[in-house]
Design a protein around this motif. Structure first.
Motif, mmCIF file in Angstrom:
data_model
loop_
_atom_site.group_PDB
_atom_site.id
_atom_site.type_symbol
_atom_site.label_atom_id
_atom_site.label_comp_id
_atom_site.label_asym_id
_atom_site.label_seq_id
_atom_site.Cartn_x
_atom_site.Cartn_y
_atom_site.Cartn_z
ATOM 1 N N GLY A 162 27.216 45.602 41.961
ATOM 2 C CA GLY A 162 28.061 46.633 42.550
ATOM 3 C C GLY A 162 28.431 47.704 41.529
ATOM 4 O O GLY A 162 28.366 48.913 41.808
ATOM 5 N N SER A 163 28.793 47.249 40.317
ATOM 6 C CA SER A 163 29.203 48.196 39.282
ATOM 7 C C SER A 163 28.035 49.075 38.864
ATOM 8 O O SER A 163 28.186 50.276 38.644
ATOM 9 C CB SER A 163 29.725 47.442 38.056
ATOM 10 O OG SER A 163 30.756 46.591 38.426
ATOM 11 N N ILE A 182 30.888 50.699 34.129
ATOM 12 C CA ILE A 182 32.258 50.183 34.040
ATOM 13 C C ILE A 182 32.420 49.177 35.173
ATOM 14 O O ILE A 182 32.054 49.461 36.320
ATOM 15 C CB ILE A 182 33.289 51.329 34.192
ATOM 16 C CG1 ILE A 182 33.125 52.307 33.034
ATOM 17 C CG2 ILE A 182 34.710 50.785 34.242
ATOM 18 C CD1 ILE A 182 33.717 53.664 33.305
ATOM 19 N N THR A 183 32.963 48.003 34.842
ATOM 20 C CA THR A 183 33.136 46.973 35.869
ATOM 21 C C THR A 183 34.154 47.442 36.903
ATOM 22 O O THR A 183 35.236 47.884 36.556
ATOM 23 C CB THR A 183 33.639 45.666 35.233
ATOM 24 O OG1 THR A 183 32.767 45.344 34.169
ATOM 25 C CG2 THR A 183 33.675 44.541 36.232
ATOM 26 N N ILE A 184 33.740 47.357 38.145
ATOM 27 C CA ILE A 184 34.684 47.736 39.198
ATOM 28 C C ILE A 184 34.971 46.541 40.094
ATOM 29 O O ILE A 184 34.139 45.661 40.246
ATOM 30 C CB ILE A 184 34.163 48.923 40.045
ATOM 31 C CG1 ILE A 184 32.740 48.635 40.562
ATOM 32 C CG2 ILE A 184 34.252 50.220 39.310
ATOM 33 C CD1 ILE A 184 32.386 49.396 41.802
ATOM 34 N N TRP A 185 36.153 46.546 40.629
ATOM 35 C CA TRP A 185 36.564 45.502 41.591
ATOM 36 C C TRP A 185 35.643 45.590 42.793
ATOM 37 O O TRP A 185 35.398 46.665 43.335
ATOM 38 C CB TRP A 185 38.015 45.736 41.981
ATOM 39 C CG TRP A 185 38.407 45.087 43.267
ATOM 40 C CD1 TRP A 185 38.662 45.714 44.444
ATOM 41 C CD2 TRP A 185 38.594 43.696 43.513
ATOM 42 N NE1 TRP A 185 38.990 44.808 45.399
ATOM 43 C CE2 TRP A 185 38.953 43.547 44.868
ATOM 44 C CE3 TRP A 185 38.478 42.552 42.732
ATOM 45 C CZ2 TRP A 185 39.210 42.314 45.445
ATOM 46 C CZ3 TRP A 185 38.733 41.326 43.315
ATOM 47 C CH2 TRP A 185 39.100 41.207 44.644
ATOM 48 N N ASN A 186 35.096 44.438 43.183
ATOM 49 C CA ASN A 186 34.141 44.432 44.278
ATOM 50 C C ASN A 186 34.663 43.518 45.390
ATOM 51 O O ASN A 186 34.604 42.295 45.284
ATOM 52 C CB ASN A 186 32.797 43.921 43.725
ATOM 53 C CG ASN A 186 31.685 44.017 44.740
ATOM 54 O OD1 ASN A 186 31.934 43.977 45.944
ATOM 55 N ND2 ASN A 186 30.464 44.146 44.255
ATOM 56 N N ALA A 187 35.207 44.136 46.422
ATOM 57 C CA ALA A 187 35.822 43.364 47.509
ATOM 58 C C ALA A 187 34.783 42.491 48.205
ATOM 59 O O ALA A 187 35.051 41.346 48.558
ATOM 60 C CB ALA A 187 36.470 44.305 48.505
ATOM 61 N N GLU A 188 33.577 43.023 48.346
ATOM 62 C CA GLU A 188 32.514 42.271 49.024
ATOM 63 C C GLU A 188 32.190 41.006 48.221
ATOM 64 O O GLU A 188 32.047 39.914 48.778
ATOM 65 C CB GLU A 188 31.274 43.154 49.150
ATOM 66 C CG GLU A 188 30.192 42.535 50.011
ATOM 67 C CD GLU A 188 28.864 43.252 49.874
ATOM 68 O OE1 GLU A 188 28.833 44.380 49.351
ATOM 69 O OE2 GLU A 188 27.852 42.664 50.280
ATOM 70 N N ALA A 189 32.098 41.192 46.891
ATOM 71 C CA ALA A 189 31.798 40.038 46.025
ATOM 72 C C ALA A 189 32.906 39.006 46.146
ATOM 73 O O ALA A 189 32.637 37.800 46.219
ATOM 74 C CB ALA A 189 31.659 40.493 44.579
ATOM 75 N N PHE A 190 34.138 39.479 46.209
ATOM 76 C CA PHE A 190 35.264 38.560 46.318
ATOM 77 C C PHE A 190 35.184 37.756 47.610
ATOM 78 O O PHE A 190 35.327 36.536 47.625
ATOM 79 C CB PHE A 190 36.586 39.331 46.248
ATOM 80 C CG PHE A 190 37.789 38.467 46.490
ATOM 81 C CD1 PHE A 190 38.256 37.626 45.493
ATOM 82 C CD2 PHE A 190 38.436 38.463 47.719
ATOM 83 C CE1 PHE A 190 39.349 36.785 45.717
ATOM 84 C CE2 PHE A 190 39.521 37.643 47.958
ATOM 85 C CZ PHE A 190 39.971 36.807 46.947
ATOM 86 N N VAL A 191 34.925 38.464 48.701
ATOM 87 C CA VAL A 191 34.844 37.785 50.000
ATOM 88 C C VAL A 191 33.700 36.774 49.980
ATOM 89 O O VAL A 191 33.859 35.619 50.380
ATOM 90 C CB VAL A 191 34.644 38.815 51.140
ATOM 91 C CG1 VAL A 191 34.282 38.128 52.449
ATOM 92 C CG2 VAL A 191 35.918 39.637 51.320
ATOM 93 N N LYS A 192 32.550 37.217 49.465
ATOM 94 C CA LYS A 192 31.377 36.340 49.514
ATOM 95 C C LYS A 192 31.484 35.142 48.581
ATOM 96 O O LYS A 192 30.892 34.110 48.844
ATOM 97 C CB LYS A 192 30.118 37.139 49.186
ATOM 98 C CG LYS A 192 29.716 38.017 50.363
ATOM 99 C CD LYS A 192 28.480 38.811 50.101
ATOM 100 C CE LYS A 192 28.065 39.525 51.388
ATOM 101 N NZ LYS A 192 27.071 40.539 51.161
ATOM 102 N N THR A 193 32.214 35.296 47.491
ATOM 103 C CA THR A 193 32.273 34.198 46.531
ATOM 104 C C THR A 193 33.571 33.404 46.612
ATOM 105 O O THR A 193 33.700 32.403 45.935
ATOM 106 C CB THR A 193 32.100 34.711 45.083
ATOM 107 O OG1 THR A 193 33.117 35.680 44.833
ATOM 108 C CG2 THR A 193 30.744 35.314 44.868
#
Lengths: 232, 802
Positions: B43-44, B369-380
């Motif tokens: 994502g980043s 730059i690392t960005i907060w990834n809502a999709e990654a959070f939901v999926k993991t």
């Protein structure tokens, strides 16, 4: 009558292997009465107890407790019935091995809206010093006392005891019987106890003798003997 | 609200069975962490890539002229609504066998991201592409030199090698001052017509203006980048303007090359390709989570059988089924939640970089730059918890569906065995005993079967993937249409519709100069269409080949009767990917247009290298209005040497077709080993836990056997050998089903996420490796089981079976 049992019938198996375990049992008990179900193995006493407890079902007949008939109850309602009205004590203590004595008793109090005071009960049961121990650190008698505490703490209307002393020695059995007697007197619960120990009949108000699934006789003791006085 | 006293068990359960929970949690943490890291990095980096268009002022397109544009030409080209920028370069063949394209450092367009060191400031200094440096073992401070002779050898491809050789007429050496990412070369395509990029043998670099000014004019490539003064607002408008611009430009200058940004693979490929791994990673996560949930389900099942009388008592006391389901679900959910939190922390910190490096191996991306990834959070986080909840709930609902009395009596089987099945006394006692053990443990062994099935899915996937790439390479080699396949490049001014006479002359010149004396050469036409968007599958280009009816290279091309849809052969890759066979029809459409064409599939041609269609050249030229003498290139058995290199757009040979596998090895190599690791890890954990359960379930019988006087090894023979036999049977029995399933999953995944086709070929070697790993894993577990049997106390049998 607080508990009315009318024409309860129960059979297992089919065809030639069909066995009638209960053949039309009728029984009535008042609130606070101590009833002993006596009989040899296979006489149907445990089956009757389980049907009263709502963990087994009758083929026909009706049980009415506090004016509430059980026959129309579904699983969920039966669970609520047990939760509200019943306490169970088995021959095997079935305590939760990784909970302490106190916590095992709290497992029962959790189910009641008006549970008894756990500390008071622990003292009554003689378990106060052992309250922090887990079942494996207790003797058989202490474990059974804990099981009694777990059943009694929710202050049930009826306490069902299935051979509660069956796995215990004479001395410990007497202790347990004294405790059940004390519970009955202190809290006024109706107690139905299944046993094959003939001596226990003397501590009951009503003695129902079963044989081959039928009531052989029902005796109402004019005077109950205290558990202390029992000999066998 | 009252606190449920049963909750006090959780910490104690955790402490008592720490090994089991730690093993499962570690597996989950690593899985979730890796997938989280991957999705976050992905994502980043996608964001960094998308932002790079503005941040680094990436061109709207570029073109190359034969000669340097003069001021008048510059002015008139800018008059077409463009800002123009010089983007001259020179190519060098280096002594390490690669080709380096050197630009003067840019300050207006296609800016450079300095990733390490410093930009070159004086002659003799150079900043090379970071990925090229990594792949060729170069670092800041190293010196690189041009090749002394034989520049062609090892060059990125025939064209660049030839060009580099031609231009490499002096000796150069540079000190690397920095590592950079050129925003217009996120993917290393040396030639926009190449089917695959080359991250190893082609690189780009920038030098100082002083250095660049030393290069002779004759060695330079006059490349110009443009930006629209009034940028197009939609992709469609961009395409239209791109198509118009080439006509306008060819009026002003003699074009050698013309690549609008939307068609520039060096810029676009990264964006399109990034994320194709995402589906694989997500699939891995879901498979792992189902397996872990299943393991939890199995352990819960074991706990329920051990605690049956307690459950019966609780139910008799009035605990509801729901309360108990929630109680037994809590630990798996808690462990999953904790694992997800730790996994995500690791994902966002350490593992993100591991995954980003996988991208950095394939693409020359700027820093991100690392960005907060809502999709990654939901999926993991949410998905694993949901999977765990659904699987454990289903198992618990089933397991706790018995009556309180059944629990109290330990009647946990829904159907009780009426009587023992007869076994002949001729069967030796130990064998009869083992048969009884197997019969008694059928439910456990069924669980083992399901567990092995899941573990084998991962194992076969991890082991087969690298082999599938090798197989693909062999298949491509075997089914190669011709040793050499040249695609001609028609000069742009031969297509100028506004100067028809001039362009006709140019076309005649092109036709005459692209004739060859090579006797093995055979003309073919080529045209690119695309599969219409077929949700949810990815749309992809389909190359249409038109070959002579009696072609030596494409045999059996069907004739098309008048008035019918063209009859075609489709490549085996096409057939396998989309399940299309002889007798079917296919519909394809213009790459940048709405026109659709329907073809009748007459057969499948054995060609696994790409998704393509073969038809008669005459029919094809007619179908696409290409003119009856039109051709796009030559098939030939030997190299064609008598055609001017400027007319050869690209050569499709084995090397170029298998660039895909080389590239996949580079970009996915580490991932394949990771899948292998996951497969073996899950396999061993699963077998360990399931075997542990079987021993625990049989503890009482084992104890009794000890009391009777059986030795540890005799008991081992009775219990472990039974399990071994069942294990091996389950292992072998699941392989065919697993093979079919994984091939199906792979097909769906490729359809969804990738263009082209690579069959997940599962050769015998894969099965041999699977067996070796499976037996090895079991052997380790068997030793542990033996030890466990030794530790079963004899008083176990004397305990009351509560």
């Amino acid at each position: 009558m607080f508990l009315e049992i009318n024409q309860i019938k129960k059979a297992f198996g089919q065809g030639e292997s069909r066995v009638e375990v209960l053949r039309g049992i009728d029984l009535s008990l008042e609130r606070g009465e101590f009833c002993v179900l006596l009989g040899p193995s296979g006489s149907g006493k445990s089956t009757l107890l389980n049907i009263i407890g709502g963990i087994d079902s009758a083929d026909s007949g009706e049980i009415v407790i506090g004016g509430e008939p059980m026959s129309h109850m579904r699983e969920r309602q039966l669970t609520m019935y047990r939760r509200k009205h019943l306490g169970y004590i088995f021959q095997m203590y079935n305590l939760i091995p990784n909970l302490t004595v106190r916590e095992n008793i709290e497992v029962g109090s959790y189910l009641s809206d008006k549970p008894l005071d756990v500390d008071e009960l622990l003292k009554l049961l003689g378990l106060w010093e052992h309250r922090g121990k887990v079942p494996s650190q207790l003797s058989g008698g202490q474990q059974q006392r804990t099981a009694i505490g777990r059943a009694v703490v929710k202050n049930p209307d009826i306490l069902l005891c299935d051979e509660p002393t069956g796995a215990l020695d004479y001395k410990t059995s007497k202790e347990i019987l004294k405790l059940i007697e004390q519970v009955n007197k202190t809290y006024g619960n109706t107690i139905i106890m299944v046993t094959h120990n003939d001596a226990i009949k003397y501590m009951a108000d009503t003695v129902v003798r079963l044989r081959d699934g039928a009531i052989r006789d029902t005796v109402r003791n004019k005077q109950r003997m205290s558990a202390e006085e029992l000999e066998w | 609200m009252k606190k449920n006293p049963l909750n006090n068990r959780f910490i104690r359960d955790l402490r008592n069975d720490l090994g089991k929970y730690v093993v499962i949690a570690l597996l989950m943490i690593f899985t979730i962490g890796f997938v989280s890291g991957f999705l976050v990095a992905d994502g980043s980096m996608v964001k960094a890539y998308n932002e790079s268009f503005t941040k680094y002022n990436i061109e709207d397109g570029n073109f190359r002229t034969q000669k340097k544009m003069n001021k008048a030409q510059w002015k008139s080209v800018e008059g077409l609504g463009l800002h123009l920028y010089e983007l001259f370069y020179r190519e060098f063949a280096l002594e390490n066998g690669s080709t380096l394209r050197v630009f003067q450092n840019r300050d207006k367009v296609n800016l450079v991201c300095l990733m390490e060191g410093e930009l070159p400031v004086k002659p003799g200094e150079i900043a090379v592409d970071r990925m090229y440096a990594d792949n060729n073992g170069l670092k800041v401070g190293d010196t690189i030199r041009t090749a002394a002779t034989g520049a062609e050898e090892g060059a990125a491809d025939a064209d660049t090698a030839a060009a580099a050789s031609e231009q490499n007429n002096d000796q150069n050496a540079w000190v690397i001052t920095g590592l950079v990412a050129l925003s217009d070369y996120s993917t290393m395509f040396s030639d926009n017509n190449d089917t695959m990029f080359d991250a190893l043998k082609f690189g780009v670099a920038v030098c100082s203006p002083e250095e660049f000014s030393q290069y002779p004019d004759s060695a330079l490539n006059y490349n110009y980048a443009w930006k629209y003064v009034d940028p197009p607002k939609t992709e469609e408008e961009e395409n239209d303007r791109g198509e118009d611009l080439v006509k306008d430009l060819s009026k002003e200058v003699k074009l050698e090359n013309y690549i609008p940004r939307y068609a520039n693979q060096a810029i676009r490929f990264t964006g399109e390709d990034m994320g194709s791994d995402r589906a694989m990673m997500e699939l891995l996560l879901y498979i792992m989570m189902v397996i872990i949930a299943f393991v939890f389900g199995v352990t819960i099942g074991n706990t329920i059988s051990q605690e049956a009388p307690v459950i019966g008592t609780l139910r008799a006391m009035g605990y509801t089924k729901g309360e108990l389901i929630r109680h037994y679900m809590a630990m798996p959910l808690l462990v999953t939640l904790i694992s997800a939190v730790i996994g995500n922390i690791l994902g966002y910190t350490f593992l993100k970089d591991v995954c980003a490096n996988m991208y950095y191996n394939s693409y020359s991306l700027p820093t991100y730059i690392t960005i907060w990834n809502a999709e990654a959070f939901v999926k993991t986080t949410i998905f694993p918890i949901v999977i765990m909840a659904v699987v454990t709930y289903s198992i618990l609902r089933w397991k706790l569906g018995l009556t309180p009395l059944q629990f109290l009596r330990r009647q946990l089987r829904r159907r009780q065995m009426k009587r023992a099945f007869p076994l002949s006394v001729r069967i030796p006692f130990f064998d009869r005993f083992r048969i009884r053990v197997i019969a008694q443990n059928i439910p456990n062994y069924l669980i083992l079967l399901v567990g092995i099935f899941f573990a084998n899915i991962l194992l076969i996937f991890g082991l087969a993937l690298p082999k599938a790439l090798d197989h693909y390479q062999e298949e491509v080699e075997r089914s190669l249409l011709a040793e050499h396949q040249y695609i001609m490049q028609i000069p742009l001014d031969a297509l100028d519709e506004d100067h028809k006479l001039q362009s006709a002359l140019k076309m005649m010149q092109f036709v005459s100069e692209t004739e060859t004396e090579n006797e093995t050469a055979e003309k073919f036409s080529a045209y690119t269409l695309r599969r219409p968007f077929d949700a949810p599958y990815k749309s992809e280009d389909v190359m249409i080949y038109g070959a002579a009816a009696d072609s030596r290279y494409v045999k059996g091309i069907p004739e098309t009767p008048e008035g019918e849809n063209p009859r075609v052969l489709i490549s085996s890759a096409y057939s396998e990917k989309y399940d299309i066979f002889a007798g079917d029809t296919i519909e394809l459409q213009e790459k940048y247009g709405a026109d659709r064409y329907t073809f009748n599939v007459a057969g499948v041609y054995d060609y696994g290298a790409s998704i393509c269609v073969f038809m008669e050249q005459k029919t094809m030229n007619q179908c696409f209005d290409l003119g009856k003498d039109y051709f796009s290139g030559y098939f030939s058995q030997t190299p064609i040497t008598d055609i001017d290199g400027k007319y050869i757009g690209s050569e499709i040979d084995l090397d170029s077709l298998t660039k895909v596998t080389r590239q996949l090895y580079i970009s996915m190599g580490s991932m394949m080993y990771l899948v292998d690791f996951f497969a073996v890890a899950i396999f061993m954990v699963l077998i360990y836990i399931l075997s542990k359960i079987i021993i625990e379930k049989n503890a009482q019988s084992i104890s009794m056997a000890k009391i009777l006087g059986y030795t540890g090894s005799e008991i081992g023979k009775l219990y472990i050998r039974s399990t071994t036999v069942v294990y091996l049977l389950c292992f072998v029995a699941t392989i065919p089903a697993v093979t079919v399933l994984i091939k199906y999953l792979m097909k769906i995944m490729i359809r969804l996420e990738m263009t082209g086709w690579i069959e997940l070929y599962v050769g015998n070697i894969v099965y041999e490796e699977m067996l070796a790993l499976g037996i090895g894993a079991y052997a380790v577990i068997a030793v542990l089981e033996y030890r466990k049997i030794g530790r079963v106390p004899m008083d176990e049998a004397l305990k009351n079976a509560e």
